[in-house]
Scaffold this motif. Sequence first.
Motif: not given
Length: 614
Positions: A156-157, A199-201, A227-231, A311-316
């Motif tokens: 789930m991105y 998410s559908p295209n 769902v195995l990962r979100v972001g 959770i896959d997000v930019i956190v830098t």
Amino acid sequence: MPEAPTTKTTPPASGFAPGAQREALEFIEHVTANAGQVQRRVLAEILAQNAPAEYLRRYGVSGAADDAVEAFRRLVPLVTYEGLQPDILRIANGDTSPILSGKPISEFLTSSGTSGGERKLMPTIADELDRRSLLYSLQMPVMSQSVPGLDKGKVMYLLFVKAESRTPGGLVARPVLTSYYRSRQFLERPHDPYTEYTSPNEAILCVDSYQSMYAQLLCGLVHRADVLRVGAVFASGFLRAIRFLEKHWPRLCRDIRTGALDPEITDHAVRDAVGRVLRADPALADGIEGECGRSSWEGIIRRLWPRTKYIDVIVTGAMSQYIPTLEFYGGGLPLACTMYASSECYFGLNLKPMCKPSDVAYTLIPTMCYFEFLPLRSSNAKAEPSHRDLADLVDVKLGHEYELVVTTYSGLCRYRVGDVLRVAGFKNEAPMFSFVRRQNVALSIDSDKTDETELHAAVSGAVQHLAPFGASLVEYTSYADAATIPGHYVLFWELRAGSTAVPPSVFEDCCLSVEEALNSVYRQCRACDRSIGPLEIRVVSEGTFDKLMDYAISRGASINQYKAPRCVRPGPVVELLDARVQGKYFSPKCPKWSPGNKQWNNNAARELIGNGDA
């Protein structure tokens, strides 16, 4: 694609192909072990490809000559966006001659990042989409080393596009991620169980942010058991999605309960796509209601998507301010920061993606472009930096800080990206960098970048509203408050009182005046994207900034050199300031921002038409 010394430098096109993950890891191993050799070959290839370009010839470099690499190193200067702007505007206005690149410019990528925060137009060529796809193809082989089994479920991105514009010359201008999500490389990607999106295209490509967000979250909830990962791309964007969910979960549950999509979703393509997955499921709706209806949303991500591994997000960089909020909603889920990229070029990967956010370090992949590094000068340095100061990728020193400089296949030559990086270690010959900050950026909540000069000019104009009351500004500082969703700018003002009390409405006018004076990216985030909340002024008591100086001196600052910081970070300083707040005031409405300005002239790149960065 650039070839490096052996066939091992060509990664597989599909992460699902037999042996593809092993080959991808071998590719990373090989190009980092031979980083110096790969970089020399990449530079030679870039110069040969761009040999017809006017820019190289302007500095006496013949890209096809045997001595092209040596001539480039000796003759080509550093350049900023402002230095390239005349050439970029020529291209934007229809000049099709080879100005920067030997290949045709396919489109412009828009970003925020000039010193004043205004949008940049970055020229790119069609081949760059393949290089971006290359870097994406390396992500899951790297991640799978740390987190096995990611091919056994869905992703789930939350991915979004923004509206496009065209330059007078007819070239599309759009954010880099919009370009990628609309590309053949993304839309015609082969089936890969590691990247099976919920998410559908059609939902991703919907330019209406409300309809896109609603549809993507609905599909993510329908598939919650898989769902195995979100972001999302940025931490700020992911938190906006959580705030959206907090507001609209009853509607989403109603759709799941009845199997009928909310009539406010009017985009036909989105309705058709969601209709293919949405079925009446009262039990699923009950489960979601049970979690969302609890008094606290702490750990809501783990509770709604119980199989989620991270959770896959930019956190830098500026996004690090959102880590506490992400940890609250994530309930202990790891925060994975996987890729380092920009509109100018995609750069590298975090080869230890499950590390703590404070330990994130990116390994620059030597085939992406030619990398050089400008050592940071002391604040007392007077001379302008020179290309003679540059260090090659393999020559940087552990613990030292540098500004990133790139030469790209699209025709940027020794371009100063503006990112400050610190060498944190090495992967074979290739350095690993931690992201320190953007050069000259004081405040940032989302895609906005506001520097001290711009902020000072905005504050100086706003305080004129106080003059009729005899009040004046003694001192001020600021910080980006990420505790609210969306985050917002906070200004701490210490005033010298006049003979008449200043009404609250005047402070509100001050807030709006500051916002009106900030750059178009900030104003778009406020007025259109709603990714930044209303600016706030907190008036502090007399003597507060003296207390702040006392605190700094107690921590080792020199009383002779001390000056009030124009920007502070959450922590003891903000706590000191907050303890002396006497009044809080917010901007009463959004600042003016018009997407309809289609005037293209020498200032066109400073105020790009469009709907923002995705």
